[in-house]
Scaffold this motif. Structure first.
Motif, PDB file in Angstrom:
ATOM      1  N   LEU A  15     -27.211  49.367  -0.965  1.00  0.00           N
ATOM      2  CA  LEU A  15     -26.611  49.555  -2.290  1.00  0.00           C
ATOM      3  C   LEU A  15     -26.596  51.034  -2.692  1.00  0.00           C
ATOM      4  N   ALA A  16     -27.670  51.740  -2.409  1.00  0.00           N
ATOM      5  CA  ALA A  16     -27.712  53.174  -2.724  1.00  0.00           C
ATOM      6  C   ALA A  16     -26.684  53.935  -1.892  1.00  0.00           C
ATOM      7  N   ALA A  17     -26.552  53.579  -0.617  1.00  0.00           N
ATOM      8  CA  ALA A  17     -25.590  54.262   0.245  1.00  0.00           C
ATOM      9  C   ALA A  17     -24.156  53.983  -0.189  1.00  0.00           C
ATOM     10  N   VAL A  18     -23.878  52.750  -0.564  1.00  0.00           N
ATOM     11  CA  VAL A  18     -22.532  52.403  -1.022  1.00  0.00           C
ATOM     12  C   VAL A  18     -22.243  53.075  -2.371  1.00  0.00           C
ATOM     13  N   ALA A  19     -23.242  53.199  -3.222  1.00  0.00           N
ATOM     14  CA  ALA A  19     -23.048  53.889  -4.496  1.00  0.00           C
ATOM     15  C   ALA A  19     -22.696  55.358  -4.260  1.00  0.00           C
ATOM     16  N   VAL A  50     -22.903  62.931   5.163  1.00  0.00           N
ATOM     17  CA  VAL A  50     -24.181  62.369   4.714  1.00  0.00           C
ATOM     18  C   VAL A  50     -23.984  60.935   4.243  1.00  0.00           C
ATOM     19  N   ALA A  51     -22.897  60.694   3.524  1.00  0.00           N
ATOM     20  CA  ALA A  51     -22.629  59.339   3.030  1.00  0.00           C
ATOM     21  C   ALA A  51     -22.408  58.366   4.187  1.00  0.00           C
ATOM     22  N   ALA A  86     -29.575  58.589   0.611  1.00  0.00           N
ATOM     23  CA  ALA A  86     -28.352  58.386  -0.176  1.00  0.00           C
ATOM     24  C   ALA A  86     -28.587  58.691  -1.648  1.00  0.00           C
ATOM     25  N   ALA A  87     -29.727  58.274  -2.171  1.00  0.00           N
ATOM     26  CA  ALA A  87     -30.023  58.532  -3.579  1.00  0.00           C
ATOM     27  C   ALA A  87     -30.166  60.034  -3.845  1.00  0.00           C
ATOM     28  N   LYS A  88     -30.820  60.756  -2.932  1.00  0.00           N
ATOM     29  CA  LYS A  88     -30.956  62.200  -3.103  1.00  0.00           C
ATOM     30  C   LYS A  88     -29.612  62.902  -2.964  1.00  0.00           C
ATOM     31  N   ALA A  89     -28.768  62.413  -2.057  1.00  0.00           N
ATOM     32  CA  ALA A  89     -27.441  63.003  -1.906  1.00  0.00           C
ATOM     33  C   ALA A  89     -26.601  62.776  -3.157  1.00  0.00           C
ATOM     34  N   GLY A  92     -27.936  65.076  -5.836  1.00  0.00           N
ATOM     35  CA  GLY A  92     -27.519  66.447  -5.556  1.00  0.00           C
ATOM     36  C   GLY A  92     -26.060  66.685  -5.881  1.00  0.00           C
ATOM     37  N   THR A  93     -25.222  65.718  -5.587  1.00  0.00           N
ATOM     38  CA  THR A  93     -23.800  65.834  -5.901  1.00  0.00           C
ATOM     39  C   THR A  93     -23.593  65.904  -7.404  1.00  0.00           C
ATOM     40  N   ARG A  94     -24.265  65.040  -8.125  1.00  0.00           N
ATOM     41  CA  ARG A  94     -24.117  65.040  -9.589  1.00  0.00           C
ATOM     42  C   ARG A  94     -24.615  66.343 -10.201  1.00  0.00           C
TER      43      ARG A  94
END
Length: 101
Positions: A15-19, A50-51, A86-89, A92-94
């Motif tokens: 779910l985190a990766a898909v988000a 990364v995604a 994924a959550a850290k990526a 970081g993007t935000r």
């Protein structure tokens, strides 16, 4: 019990990766439609590897949950690793977009 835990961890990681991937897709789509959105589109294209990797890792973790006890432990490790990555990526993007690209 370990199988259930491994499945839950793998699904949460997925779910985190898909988000993260969904957020990047949304940003990329909006940047392409906007005049002057090329810097954001270029930034998003740089974040896609990364995604993709985190999504593949969490899908692999989900596949491992159908194995035995050792596979369940590996699934937990891969699910946590992919989900945290994924959550850290995403974070970081935000943050980067809040400051400006």
């Amino acid at each position: 019990m370990l199988d259930f835990l491994a499945t839950v961890v793998a699904v949460l990681g997925l779910l985190a990766a898909v988000a993260n991937a969904g957020y990047l897709a949304m940003l990329g789509s909006a940047a392409k439609r906007r005049a002057g959105g090329e810097p954001v589109a270029r930034f998003v294209r740089g974040r896609w590897p990364v995604a993709v990797v985190t999504t593949v890792v969490t899908l692999f973790a989900l596949a491992l949950t159908s194995g035995g006890g050792f596979a369940d432990v590996l699934a937990i490790v891969a699910g946590v690793g992919g989900g945290v990555g994924a959550a850290k990526a995403l974070e970081g993007t935000r943050k980067r977009l809040d400051r400006g690209v």
